[in-house]
Design a protein around this motif. Structure first.
Motif, PDB file in Angstrom:
ATOM      1  N   LYS A   1     -47.603 -14.987  79.664  1.00 63.16           N
ATOM      2  CA  LYS A   1     -47.797 -13.830  80.546  1.00 63.16           C
ATOM      3  C   LYS A   1     -49.144 -13.892  81.239  1.00 63.16           C
ATOM      4  O   LYS A   1     -49.276 -13.543  82.402  1.00 63.16           O
ATOM      5  CB  LYS A   1     -47.745 -12.525  79.702  1.00 63.16           C
ATOM      6  CG  LYS A   1     -46.433 -11.850  79.702  1.00 63.16           C
ATOM      7  CD  LYS A   1     -46.568 -10.506  79.011  1.00 63.16           C
ATOM      8  CE  LYS A   1     -45.236  -9.819  78.934  1.00 63.16           C
ATOM      9  NZ  LYS A   1     -45.283  -8.572  78.216  1.00 63.16           N
ATOM     10  N   GLN A   2     -50.156 -14.341  80.510  1.00 59.72           N
ATOM     11  CA  GLN A   2     -51.512 -14.359  81.036  1.00 59.72           C
ATOM     12  C   GLN A   2     -51.710 -15.435  82.096  1.00 59.72           C
ATOM     13  O   GLN A   2     -52.612 -15.355  82.893  1.00 59.72           O
ATOM     14  CB  GLN A   2     -52.508 -14.563  79.907  1.00 59.72           C
ATOM     15  CG  GLN A   2     -52.545 -13.371  78.966  1.00 59.72           C
ATOM     16  CD  GLN A   2     -53.350 -13.662  77.710  1.00 59.72           C
ATOM     17  OE1 GLN A   2     -53.691 -14.803  77.407  1.00 59.72           O
ATOM     18  NE2 GLN A   2     -53.630 -12.608  76.938  1.00 59.72           N
ATOM     19  N   ARG A   3     -50.900 -16.449  82.063  1.00 62.84           N
ATOM     20  CA  ARG A   3     -51.076 -17.540  83.018  1.00 62.84           C
ATOM     21  C   ARG A   3     -50.219 -17.244  84.206  1.00 62.84           C
ATOM     22  O   ARG A   3     -49.849 -17.765  85.057  1.00 62.84           O
ATOM     23  CB  ARG A   3     -50.724 -18.869  82.371  1.00 62.84           C
ATOM     24  CG  ARG A   3     -51.713 -19.163  81.256  1.00 62.84           C
ATOM     25  CD  ARG A   3     -51.496 -20.512  80.666  1.00 62.84           C
ATOM     26  NE  ARG A   3     -52.465 -20.681  79.584  1.00 62.84           N
ATOM     27  CZ  ARG A   3     -52.320 -21.475  78.596  1.00 62.84           C
ATOM     28  NH1 ARG A   3     -51.267 -22.220  78.502  1.00 62.84           N
ATOM     29  NH2 ARG A   3     -53.227 -21.560  77.671  1.00 62.84           N
TER      30      ARG A   3
ATOM     31  N   GLU B   1     -33.725 -28.060  76.470  1.00 56.66           N
ATOM     32  CA  GLU B   1     -33.868 -27.679  77.867  1.00 56.66           C
ATOM     33  C   GLU B   1     -34.830 -26.488  77.985  1.00 56.66           C
ATOM     34  O   GLU B   1     -35.559 -26.367  78.967  1.00 56.66           O
ATOM     35  CB  GLU B   1     -32.505 -27.315  78.450  1.00 56.66           C
ATOM     36  CG  GLU B   1     -31.565 -28.494  78.546  1.00 56.66           C
ATOM     37  CD  GLU B   1     -30.159 -28.089  78.960  1.00 56.66           C
ATOM     38  OE1 GLU B   1     -29.961 -26.916  79.372  1.00 56.66           O
ATOM     39  OE2 GLU B   1     -29.265 -28.940  78.866  1.00 56.66           O
ATOM     40  N   PHE B   2     -34.810 -25.633  76.979  1.00 52.41           N
ATOM     41  CA  PHE B   2     -35.702 -24.469  76.927  1.00 52.41           C
ATOM     42  C   PHE B   2     -37.159 -24.918  76.996  1.00 52.41           C
ATOM     43  O   PHE B   2     -37.954 -24.407  77.797  1.00 52.41           O
ATOM     44  CB  PHE B   2     -35.405 -23.698  75.642  1.00 52.41           C
ATOM     45  CG  PHE B   2     -36.451 -22.694  75.227  1.00 52.41           C
ATOM     46  CD1 PHE B   2     -36.739 -21.595  76.015  1.00 52.41           C
ATOM     47  CD2 PHE B   2     -37.114 -22.839  74.018  1.00 52.41           C
ATOM     48  CE1 PHE B   2     -37.679 -20.655  75.612  1.00 52.41           C
ATOM     49  CE2 PHE B   2     -38.049 -21.917  73.610  1.00 52.41           C
ATOM     50  CZ  PHE B   2     -38.339 -20.824  74.416  1.00 52.41           C
TER      51      PHE B   2
ATOM     52  N   PRO C   1     -41.612 -16.804  88.292  1.00 52.10           N
ATOM     53  CA  PRO C   1     -42.159 -15.442  88.222  1.00 52.10           C
ATOM     54  C   PRO C   1     -42.311 -15.033  86.748  1.00 52.10           C
ATOM     55  O   PRO C   1     -41.465 -15.384  85.915  1.00 52.10           O
ATOM     56  CB  PRO C   1     -41.093 -14.576  88.906  1.00 52.10           C
ATOM     57  CG  PRO C   1     -40.198 -15.513  89.628  1.00 52.10           C
ATOM     58  CD  PRO C   1     -40.313 -16.842  88.961  1.00 52.10           C
ATOM     59  N   PRO C   2     -43.360 -14.303  86.405  1.00 53.94           N
ATOM     60  CA  PRO C   2     -43.606 -13.924  85.011  1.00 53.94           C
ATOM     61  C   PRO C   2     -42.424 -13.206  84.355  1.00 53.94           C
ATOM     62  O   PRO C   2     -42.122 -13.444  83.190  1.00 53.94           O
ATOM     63  CB  PRO C   2     -44.818 -12.996  85.092  1.00 53.94           C
ATOM     64  CG  PRO C   2     -45.494 -13.363  86.369  1.00 53.94           C
ATOM     65  CD  PRO C   2     -44.416 -13.826  87.296  1.00 53.94           C
TER      66      PRO C   2
ATOM     67  N   PHE D   1     -42.631 -25.914  83.016  1.00 51.72           N
ATOM     68  CA  PHE D   1     -42.804 -25.566  84.429  1.00 51.72           C
ATOM     69  C   PHE D   1     -42.873 -24.057  84.634  1.00 51.72           C
ATOM     70  O   PHE D   1     -42.651 -23.551  85.738  1.00 51.72           O
ATOM     71  CB  PHE D   1     -41.666 -26.169  85.250  1.00 51.72           C
ATOM     72  CG  PHE D   1     -41.606 -27.662  85.140  1.00 51.72           C
ATOM     73  CD1 PHE D   1     -42.542 -28.454  85.787  1.00 51.72           C
ATOM     74  CD2 PHE D   1     -40.636 -28.268  84.356  1.00 51.72           C
ATOM     75  CE1 PHE D   1     -42.499 -29.834  85.670  1.00 51.72           C
ATOM     76  CE2 PHE D   1     -40.587 -29.650  84.231  1.00 51.72           C
ATOM     77  CZ  PHE D   1     -41.523 -30.441  84.899  1.00 51.72           C
ATOM     78  N   ALA D   2     -43.218 -23.339  83.590  1.00 43.68           N
ATOM     79  CA  ALA D   2     -43.278 -21.874  83.664  1.00 43.68           C
ATOM     80  C   ALA D   2     -44.252 -21.395  84.739  1.00 43.68           C
ATOM     81  O   ALA D   2     -44.055 -20.325  85.320  1.00 43.68           O
ATOM     82  CB  ALA D   2     -43.664 -21.293  82.305  1.00 43.68           C
TER      83      ALA D   2
END
Length: 175
Positions: free
Chosen positions: A173-175, A98-99, A110-111, A105-106
């Protein structure tokens, strides 16, 4: 019988000696819980099916003030069926996560939530590594080599997962 289904795992547990359903459940959790999800709700139906097929015998032990205790013993036919099931397949290695599905869909999250998810999984994987280390340290010389291999493999996979999160989290993080 499917290789390594609950019925096969119950037969495998009984190769170590007679046991109640509770004792089988405990053994499966201790031996396989660190790398395999064992559906404990399926143990008693599996034992009932094995009993009906003549692959196990059952002795009912009367207990005072408690329900009768059932103690299972593998039969010769059960031992043969167990070995035959092991020879059917090399065993698949499945990764169902599931992770990983969540991280697909990250870009909708929110970051800081993404980073929290990564931190949670990293902690979980580290705990699994420590559990494998503990098990390996506590397992004695009599522990079958295959069980030690499985625990070491689990540890290596968890270590690699921790390394991957540490090395690649910045990409999310960058995306």
């Amino acid at each position: 019988m499917d290789p390594l289904d609950t019925r096969t795992l119950c037969l495998g547990a009984l190769t170590e000696g007679d046991a109640s359903g509770y004792e089988i459940r405990k053994l499966l959790l201790e031996r396989f819980g660190h790398f395999l999800d064992v559906s404990f709700g399926s143990i008693y139906p599996a034992l009932a099916a094995l009993l009906q097929e003549g692959l196990v015998d059952c002795e009912e032990i009367t207990q005072r003030g408690r329900p009768d205790k059932k103690r299972y013993r593998i039969t010769d036919a059960g031992h043969d069926a167990f070995v035959a099931s092991l020879l059917q397949s090399p065993g698949r290695h499945k990764t169902r996560s599931e992770f990983l599905a969540l991280l697909c869909f990250a870009h909708f999250m929110p970051p800081e939530q993404v980073q929290w998810v990564l931190d949670e999984r990293h902690s979980e994987f580290e705990a699994a590594m420590h559990e494998a280390d503990r098990w390996l340290a506590e397992s004695g010389d009599g522990t079958p080599a295959g069980m030690r291999f499985a625990a070491g493999f689990r540890r290596a996979v968890m270590a690699a997962a921790c390394d991957y999160i540490r090395e690649h989290r910045v990409e999310l993080k960058q995306r």
